[in-house]
Design an enzyme around this catalytic site. Structure first.
Site, short mmCIF file in Angstrom:
data_model
loop_
_atom_site.label_atom_id
_atom_site.label_comp_id
_atom_site.label_asym_id
_atom_site.label_seq_id
_atom_site.Cartn_x
_atom_site.Cartn_y
_atom_site.Cartn_z
N GLY A 28 44.35 69.32 -6.28
CA GLY A 28 43.81 68.64 -5.08
C GLY A 28 44.82 68.68 -3.87
CE1 TYR A 29 44.53 73.29 -1.28
CE2 TYR A 29 42.64 72.28 -2.74
CZ TYR A 29 43.56 73.30 -2.10
OH TYR A 29 43.44 74.67 -2.69
CG LEU A 30 49.24 65.92 -1.46
CD1 LEU A 30 50.72 66.27 -1.81
CD2 LEU A 30 48.89 64.45 -1.76
#
Length: 155
Positions: A28-30
């Site tokens: 996932g991407y912050l």
């Protein structure tokens, strides 16, 4: 400073079969923009926090740190949705190891092979299953696949 030099290709599905069982990856991407990406990856029992700079040709800055898997699971809950889901296979060809990602979830059906090189013009052996190069096509960046999954592309 860590520099990633990577070329990316589609895989000819009819010519490739996994040579190992692979490892399941949830990532996932912050943060994800053209200037930077901060991602969390859970790969089997190992986990990583990675910061990447903007892509210039086939090069970009990359800083990757192993983190506890429990931290990664907690950070994934903070990430933008949908996560990237894929199974990564490693395959040796000549002097290089290819990473072959078989995507699932919203990117089901996409198979991409990546090779990391020591220079942008480094020669490498071409496996028979290697298809079109997509290194310059930003749609194939994982951060892009999160925003506009393969299943929603129009031919």
């Amino acid at each position: 400073m860590a520099k990633e030099i990577e070329r990316k290709f589609l895989v000819k599905k009819e010519l490739w079969q996994p040579q190992d069982e692979g490892v399941e990856i949830a990532q996932g991407y912050l943060a994800a923009s053209a200037e930077r990406a901060v991602r969390v990856r859970l790969a089997g029992s190992r986990a990583y926090l990675t910061v990447k700079g903007p892509t210039k040709g086939v090069e970009r800055l990359e800083f990757e740190y192993e983190i506890p898997a429990s931290d990664a699971r907690a950070m994934l809950a903070l990430c933008e949705r949908p996560w990237i889901e894929k199974r990564r296979h490693l395959e040796r060809c000549g002097a290089h190891t290819w990473e072959i990602d078989c995507f699932s979830g919203d990117n089901e059906g996409l198979i991409v092979a990546e090779i990391e090189l020591s220079s942008a013009d480094e020669a490498f052996e071409v496996p028979p299953w290697l298809g079109e190069e997509v290194s310059a096509d930003s749609r194939y960046l994982n951060a892009s696949l999160m925003r506009l999954p393969f299943s929603r592309w129009r031919n």
